[in-house]
Design a protein around this motif. Structure first.
Motif, mmCIF file in Angstrom:
data_model
loop_
_atom_site.group_PDB
_atom_site.id
_atom_site.type_symbol
_atom_site.label_atom_id
_atom_site.label_comp_id
_atom_site.label_asym_id
_atom_site.label_seq_id
_atom_site.Cartn_x
_atom_site.Cartn_y
_atom_site.Cartn_z
ATOM 1 N N SER A 88 0.605 -1.147 -0.198
ATOM 2 C CA SER A 88 -0.330 -0.684 -0.048
ATOM 3 C C SER A 88 0.614 1.269 -0.204
ATOM 4 O O SER A 88 -0.039 2.283 -0.488
ATOM 5 C CB SER A 88 -1.038 0.078 0.764
ATOM 6 N N HIS A 89 2.236 1.004 0.016
ATOM 7 C CA HIS A 89 3.294 2.440 0.789
ATOM 8 C C HIS A 89 3.616 3.199 -1.314
ATOM 9 O O HIS A 89 4.312 3.530 -0.699
ATOM 10 C CB HIS A 89 3.754 2.389 1.376
ATOM 11 N N ARG B 180 11.713 -3.409 3.571
ATOM 12 C CA ARG B 180 11.126 -2.472 2.943
ATOM 13 C C ARG B 180 9.111 -2.918 3.414
ATOM 14 O O ARG B 180 8.935 -1.783 2.751
ATOM 15 C CB ARG B 180 12.128 -3.591 1.844
ATOM 16 N N VAL B 181 9.064 -2.950 4.041
ATOM 17 C CA VAL B 181 7.452 -3.361 3.903
ATOM 18 C C VAL B 181 6.539 -3.113 4.591
ATOM 19 O O VAL B 181 5.599 -2.300 4.399
ATOM 20 C CB VAL B 181 7.156 -4.863 3.334
ATOM 21 N N PRO B 184 6.974 0.900 6.117
ATOM 22 C CA PRO B 184 7.134 1.735 5.598
ATOM 23 C C PRO B 184 5.608 1.747 5.664
ATOM 24 O O PRO B 184 4.024 2.201 5.808
ATOM 25 C CB PRO B 184 6.859 0.875 4.128
ATOM 26 N N THR B 185 4.360 0.081 6.083
ATOM 27 C CA THR B 185 2.923 -0.413 5.913
ATOM 28 C C THR B 185 2.638 0.060 6.837
ATOM 29 O O THR B 185 1.715 1.260 7.208
ATOM 30 C CB THR B 185 2.833 -1.304 5.632
#
Lengths: 245, 269
Positions: A88-89, B180-181, B184-185
């Motif tokens: 989503s980012h 990285r996931v 940021p999410t």
């Protein structure tokens, strides 16, 4: 094409299957909790297997007896889970380019984005590149997830109920797109489904699971001729279940 | 007042809300409006205010950074673990929220004080924590970290396992998927946690007073400066309090408005 002897426990389910698949596309069916997603995750290396041997195109991905167990990052699968799991980012292009950023780190960012954009164009969604996943329709998100899986150059595509959240029209269109991709790329695919149309369109080998075990496998016609249980009968739309010998 | 709901509160039920809002707003309004411009200028230009503000800003920034650094791995673990051990750890983390700050201060003093075993051991290395600037930071970290961990754990719980699974099948290692996931999410939620922790550290009084003391320029943060000034010059203390309130209001506005202007982020270069 691929073979998997997998024995893995997840919660109360014990998945215990022995598959030797020589078809391009395999559609996995079964009632909820029968082990479909567990099988897909085991193939991807996302679940620790008690006892497993997974071979894809002669390449051993996992063999617990000899201590081989490649992590998911080294199995080269293209995985599209039920919820699609778009990041989503990131915008659509960066979602699709993610696999290149981990596997081809020397590739310049612009080159990665260009390749991602080309992949989007090949699926007729080039105009979506700058959007965030939250702005996509169900069908568009499905294609983006597929593009992301394909750009990572997988050797086995794992699609977990990829069309479940789509309406009838979007489902038909997306099924045609995936079918086209699979035929052009000669990419082996495991497709979890509840819809016999998927198996018919893709001319697939069907594997029926029940309580973590394979109860039947074969073509749609073979399943139609002698369905092993009510679920298989309902899947192939047969009125009566054949009496077991 | 417009509302989308068809169920509207009858006016007798609206009354408690009005009372509550008045209770929150009137003292704040009076505080902000009760001093003249001259008094504001005179008070804010004092060396005492400058020293307290400077100490407050750098100690709270440091303690918030420590809270985030120490709390992020724990928050991730809590978000992904469902066991009695995780339940107990979560209770321990929440303890400083429930326990009065004065108790936290006494507990820190009895742990790191000159009579305590740990304090005596630290003295061997010439480290004396009580009544030092380090003690200010330690007190702030203790009371502020739970706010960060709670918010961060809730933010991480919103990150589906599937996105991490997909990241790993795309070639990311588990730590890379996290970096990285997942991070940021969860970032908007982590920013909320940082803001809450910073606000709590900025307002910290009791634990700091008991563990670090109230020495101007060394351990006297802005809340302690208000307390000290109140005994000598009420008008000046009011300006100090109003200034601290403005910092809090600015933080709250930033916290609420930031997600609306959250920039579109791209992948790594």
């Amino acid at each position: 094409m691929w073979a998997a002897q997998v024995r893995v426990r997840q919660g109360s389910l014990l998945l215990d299957v022995d598959l030797d698949i020589h078809h391009a596309t395999t559609v996995v069916i079964g009632p909820n909790g029968s082990g479909k997603t567990t099988l897909v995750k085991a193939l991807a290396g996302l679940l620790p297997a008690d006892d497993a041997r997974i071979v894809v195109d002669g390449d051993v991905w996992c063999d617990t007896s000899s201590g081989v167990d490649r992590p998911p990052s080294h199995r080269q699968v293209g995985y599209v889970p039920q919820g699609l799991a778009l990041f989503s980012h990131l915008d659509v292009v960066d979602n699709v380019a993610f696999g290149l950023s981990t596997r081809q780190r020397r590739l310049a960012a612009d080159e990665r984005r260009q390749q991602a954009q080309q992949m989007l164009a090949s699926l007729d969604i080039a105009d979506l590149g700058a959007l965030r996943p939250s702005a996509l329709s169900g069908g568009q998100a499905q294609k983006v997830a597929l593009a992301r899986a394909l750009l990572a150059s997988p050797r086995l595509l794992l699609l977990d109920e990829p069309l479940a959240a789509l309406d009838a029209i979007a489902r038909r269109r997306t099924r045609a797109v995936v079918n086209d991709v699979l035929q052009h790329r000669h990419l082996p695919c495991v497709w979890v489904s509840h819809d016999v149309q998927d198996a018919l369109t893709l001319d697939a080998h069907v594997v029926a699971l029940q309580d973590g075990r394979v109860v039947q496998q074969g073509s749609v016609q073979e399943l139609k001729d002698a369905p092993a249980d009510d679920f298989v009968a309902a899947f192939v739309d047969v009125d009566r279940v054949a009496t077991a010998p | 007042m417009s509302t989308r709901s068809r169920v509207r509160l009858a006016w007798p039920l609206q009354l408690p809300s009005v009372v509550l809002l008045a209770l929150l707003l009137v003292p704040l309004g009076v505080l902000l409006l009760s001093s003249s411009t001259t008094l504001w200028t005179r008070s804010l230009s004092s060396a005492e205010f400058a020293a307290a503000l400077r100490l407050s800003l750098w100690t709270t920034t440091l303690s918030t950074a420590l809270a985030a650094a120490l709390g992020t791995p724990l928050a991730w673990w809590l978000s992904r673990t469902h066991s009695t051990k995780a339940f107990v750890v979560e209770l321990v983390v929440e303890l400083p929220i429930i326990v009065p700050p004065a108790v936290v201060g006494v507990a820190l003093l009895t742990t790191f004080g000159p009579q305590a075993m740990l304090g005596q051991w630290l003295t061997r290395f010439d480290v004396v924590l009580p009544f030092s600037t380090t003690a200010v930071v330690l007190a702030q970290v203790t009371v502020a970290t739970p706010f960060f961990v709670q918010a961060a754990a809730n933010a991480f719980r919103q990150v589906p396992d599937d996105v991490l699974d997909v990241a790993m099948t795309l070639g990311a290692s588990p730590s890379e998927a996290l970096w990285r996931v997942a991070l940021p999410t969860a970032l908007p939620g982590l920013v909320v946690g940082v803001s809450l922790a910073w606000a709590r550290a900025l307002g910290e009084f009791g634990a700091t007073l008991l563990f670090a003391g109230n020495q101007p320029g060394r351990t006297q943060t802005l809340p302690l400066a208000i307390f000290s000034t109140l005994e000598q010059d009420v008008d000046r203390a009011v300006v100090f309090a109003a200034a601290l309130a403005l910092v809090g209001i600015a933080l709250l506005l930033a916290l609420r408005l930031l997600p609306r202007f959250w920039p579109r982020r791209r992948g790594p270069p």
